[in-house]
Design a protein around this motif. Structure first.
Motif, PDB file in Angstrom:
ATOM      1  N   ARG A   5       0.499  -1.296   0.023  1.00 54.75           N
ATOM      2  CA  ARG A   5      -0.145   0.054   0.125  1.00 54.75           C
ATOM      3  C   ARG A   5       1.147   1.363  -0.204  1.00 54.75           C
ATOM      4  N   PRO A   6       0.645   2.592  -0.485  1.00 54.04           N
ATOM      5  CA  PRO A   6       1.209   3.566  -1.012  1.00 54.04           C
ATOM      6  C   PRO A   6       1.923   4.135   0.984  1.00 54.04           C
ATOM      7  N   TRP A   7       1.192   3.436   1.710  1.00 49.22           N
ATOM      8  CA  TRP A   7       1.767   3.784   3.412  1.00 49.22           C
ATOM      9  C   TRP A   7       3.116   3.089   3.655  1.00 49.22           C
ATOM     10  N   HIS A   8       3.111   1.845   2.429  1.00 51.20           N
ATOM     11  CA  HIS A   8       3.879   0.663   3.029  1.00 51.20           C
ATOM     12  C   HIS A   8       5.426   1.807   2.799  1.00 51.20           C
ATOM     13  N   GLY A   9       4.987   2.503   1.688  1.00 52.06           N
ATOM     14  CA  GLY A   9       5.924   3.112   1.236  1.00 52.06           C
ATOM     15  C   GLY A   9       6.722   4.481   1.655  1.00 52.06           C
ATOM     16  N   GLY A  10       5.827   4.771   2.781  1.00 55.82           N
ATOM     17  CA  GLY A  10       6.262   5.609   3.812  1.00 55.82           C
ATOM     18  C   GLY A  10       6.781   5.173   4.799  1.00 55.82           C
ATOM     19  N   ALA A  11       6.198   3.925   5.334  1.00 56.60           N
ATOM     20  CA  ALA A  11       7.291   3.628   5.998  1.00 56.60           C
ATOM     21  C   ALA A  11       8.784   3.305   6.350  1.00 56.60           C
ATOM     22  N   LEU A  12       8.813   2.532   4.458  1.00 53.67           N
ATOM     23  CA  LEU A  12      10.146   2.644   4.032  1.00 53.67           C
ATOM     24  C   LEU A  12      11.186   3.999   4.218  1.00 53.67           C
ATOM     25  N   PHE A  13      10.359   5.047   3.409  1.00 53.97           N
ATOM     26  CA  PHE A  13      10.638   6.759   3.346  1.00 53.97           C
ATOM     27  C   PHE A  13      11.529   6.491   5.260  1.00 53.97           C
ATOM     28  N   SER A  14      10.808   6.649   5.957  1.00 54.08           N
ATOM     29  CA  SER A  14      10.546   7.381   7.433  1.00 54.08           C
ATOM     30  C   SER A  14      11.952   6.625   7.841  1.00 54.08           C
ATOM     31  N   GLY A  15      12.230   5.137   7.294  1.00 50.48           N
ATOM     32  CA  GLY A  15      13.797   4.424   7.254  1.00 50.48           C
ATOM     33  C   GLY A  15      14.589   5.643   7.346  1.00 50.48           C
ATOM     34  N   ALA A  16      14.894   6.135   5.804  1.00 48.10           N
ATOM     35  CA  ALA A  16      15.842   7.173   5.572  1.00 48.10           C
ATOM     36  C   ALA A  16      16.210   8.249   6.604  1.00 48.10           C
ATOM     37  N   VAL A  17      14.727   8.597   7.135  1.00 53.13           N
ATOM     38  CA  VAL A  17      14.705   9.390   7.876  1.00 53.13           C
ATOM     39  C   VAL A  17      15.095   9.343   9.654  1.00 53.13           C
ATOM     40  N   PHE A  18      15.650   8.405   9.934  1.00 54.56           N
ATOM     41  CA  PHE A  18      16.205   7.854  11.211  1.00 54.56           C
ATOM     42  C   PHE A  18      17.160   8.013  10.595  1.00 54.56           C
ATOM     43  N   VAL A  19      17.656   7.390   9.824  1.00 52.76           N
ATOM     44  CA  VAL A  19      19.298   6.852   9.703  1.00 52.76           C
ATOM     45  C   VAL A  19      20.154   8.428   9.097  1.00 52.76           C
ATOM     46  N   ASP A  20      19.527   9.445   9.155  1.00 50.92           N
ATOM     47  CA  ASP A  20      19.645  10.636   8.848  1.00 50.92           C
ATOM     48  C   ASP A  20      20.209  11.847  10.180  1.00 50.92           C
ATOM     49  N   SER A  21      19.018  11.505  11.105  1.00 46.68           N
ATOM     50  CA  SER A  21      19.265  11.847  12.551  1.00 46.68           C
ATOM     51  C   SER A  21      20.549  10.556  12.720  1.00 46.68           C
ATOM     52  N   TYR A  22      20.353   9.146  12.752  1.00 48.24           N
ATOM     53  CA  TYR A  22      21.603   8.728  13.489  1.00 48.24           C
ATOM     54  C   TYR A  22      22.791   8.778  13.211  1.00 48.24           C
ATOM     55  N   LEU A  23      22.511   9.484  12.010  1.00 49.19           N
ATOM     56  CA  LEU A  23      24.201   9.808  11.239  1.00 49.19           C
ATOM     57  C   LEU A  23      24.974  11.482  11.688  1.00 49.19           C
ATOM     58  N   TRP A  24      23.750  12.624  12.697  1.00 46.21           N
ATOM     59  CA  TRP A  24      23.935  13.557  13.300  1.00 46.21           C
ATOM     60  C   TRP A  24      24.179  12.994  14.511  1.00 46.21           C
ATOM     61  N   VAL A  25      23.481  12.426  15.130  1.00 52.03           N
ATOM     62  CA  VAL A  25      24.007  12.306  16.074  1.00 52.03           C
ATOM     63  C   VAL A  25      25.227  11.574  16.856  1.00 52.03           C
ATOM     64  N   THR A  26      25.254  10.467  16.464  1.00 53.06           N
ATOM     65  CA  THR A  26      26.542   9.245  16.080  1.00 53.06           C
ATOM     66  C   THR A  26      27.846  10.140  16.039  1.00 53.06           C
ATOM     67  N   ILE A  27      27.661  10.726  14.323  1.00 51.03           N
ATOM     68  CA  ILE A  27      28.610  11.155  13.963  1.00 51.03           C
ATOM     69  C   ILE A  27      28.736  12.570  14.409  1.00 51.03           C
ATOM     70  N   ALA A  28      28.303  13.311  14.264  1.00 49.80           N
ATOM     71  CA  ALA A  28      28.384  15.063  14.056  1.00 49.80           C
ATOM     72  C   ALA A  28      27.845  15.260  16.073  1.00 49.80           C
ATOM     73  N   ASP A  29      28.168  14.165  16.624  1.00 50.85           N
ATOM     74  CA  ASP A  29      27.568  15.163  17.934  1.00 50.85           C
ATOM     75  C   ASP A  29      26.417  15.914  18.076  1.00 50.85           C
ATOM     76  N   ALA A  30      24.774  15.863  17.020  1.00 51.65           N
ATOM     77  CA  ALA A  30      24.114  16.261  17.637  1.00 51.65           C
ATOM     78  C   ALA A  30      23.732  15.972  18.506  1.00 51.65           C
ATOM     79  N   ALA A  31      22.518  16.663  19.119  1.00 50.15           N
ATOM     80  CA  ALA A  31      21.585  16.962  20.338  1.00 50.15           C
ATOM     81  C   ALA A  31      20.415  15.485  19.930  1.00 50.15           C
ATOM     82  N   PRO A  32      20.339  14.785  20.585  1.00 49.53           N
ATOM     83  CA  PRO A  32      19.410  13.422  20.661  1.00 49.53           C
ATOM     84  C   PRO A  32      17.948  13.953  20.025  1.00 49.53           C
ATOM     85  N   VAL A  33      17.621  15.009  20.099  1.00 50.80           N
ATOM     86  CA  VAL A  33      16.978  15.664  19.755  1.00 50.80           C
ATOM     87  C   VAL A  33      16.435  15.841  18.338  1.00 50.80           C
ATOM     88  N   GLU A  34      17.436  15.014  18.296  1.00 49.95           N
ATOM     89  CA  GLU A  34      17.296  14.655  16.154  1.00 49.95           C
ATOM     90  C   GLU A  34      16.125  13.367  16.260  1.00 49.95           C
TER      91      GLU A  34
END
Length: 261
Positions: A203-232
């Motif tokens: 369904r379309p929302w399955h695509g949205g859920a997969l896309f959300s994985g990229a969003v979480f990885v983006d935040s993971y990179l900021w927090v773990t590599i760039a030492d950004a705040a966990p608010v990411e």
């Protein structure tokens, strides 16, 4: 004739619509936090106040909040840019018009808010186009996942001098997986919702859920590599809610988008 109320207290529960409204509010709250964190002068505090006010007005269904938020924030950016001599702010106001407009209108389009004054066909067409444009911009313009996955580095251009971070080993593998999730999720949504292609049980929302994985990885990179705040991660949760719940609510009847009832 009875006047419309100035605001409406929303029902907060675990329904998809309630969670979507909370995700929308959360997005603006994180924007407000980032603005407060970066504010060096009293004038710069206008940004977090403006974002928080916009989020609350949408959450409380204040009349004309969507239009005021979509047009008002970019307009203020242009005025501030001219007043301070920062002409590049006017350039970014164009992109903020799309981002803020997407955040303001996508939940309403998904839920079929009658205040939009749209027929079903117009509502669906605008939902497809705005969702696709918003997702493309978030993945290819405002996310570090692509550069981290392909180049092994990403830059923080928020300061006067760009800070470049190197992504290696497992982190690069995670970035590549996140970018793949984003591309596949976007293609799944566009194939089913926009082109009307049937992809088995997807369904379309399955695509949205997969896309959300990229969003979480983006935040993971900021927090773990760039030492950004966990608010990411709160931003990732809010953005993931938008990208997943909008198509979930819009197409929850279980039929393909272009299938007749």
């Amino acid at each position: 004739m009875e006047e419309a109320p100035m605001y409406k207290i929303p029902t907060i529960d675990l329904s998809a619509k309630s969670l979507l409204m909370l995700a929308q509010l959360g997005f603006f709250c994180v924007f407000a936090y980032w603005g407060y964190e970066d504010a060096d002068t009293t004038a710069e505090l206008m940004w977090p106040v403006m974002m928080l006010g916009a989020g609350l007005s949408l959450f409380l269904s204040v009349p004309n909040a969507r239009k005021g938020t979509t047009l008002g924030i970019p307009a203020i950016m242009v005025i501030m840019g001219i007043a301070t001599g920062e002409t590049d702010m006017a350039f970014w106001a164009v992109f903020m018009l799309i981002i803020i407009g997407s955040l303001a209108y996508l939940p309403a389009l998904a839920m079929g808010d009658p205040s939009l004054g749209l027929d079903e066909k117009s509502r669906e067409m605008r939902l497809k186009g705005l969702y696709s444009l918003f997702a493309i911009m978030m993945l290819f313009m405002f996310s570090v996942v692509m550069s981290a996955a392909m180049d092994g580095e990403f830059a923080d251009d928020g300061e006067d001098t760009d800070q470049v971070y190197t992504v290696e080993g497992n982190d690069k593998t995670i970035a590549q997986a996140g970018f793949a999730f984003g591309v596949i999720g976007l293609l799944v949504f566009m194939a089913i919702a926009v082109l009307g292609v049937e992809l088995g049980p997807l369904r379309p929302w399955h695509g949205g859920a997969l896309f959300s994985g990229a969003v979480f990885v983006d935040s993971y990179l900021w927090v773990t590599i760039a030492d950004a705040a966990p608010v990411e991660f709160l931003w990732a949760l809010a953005a993931g809610g938008i990208f997943t719940l909008v198509p979930c609510i819009a197409y929850e009847n279980g039929h393909s988008p272009d299938e007749s009832e």
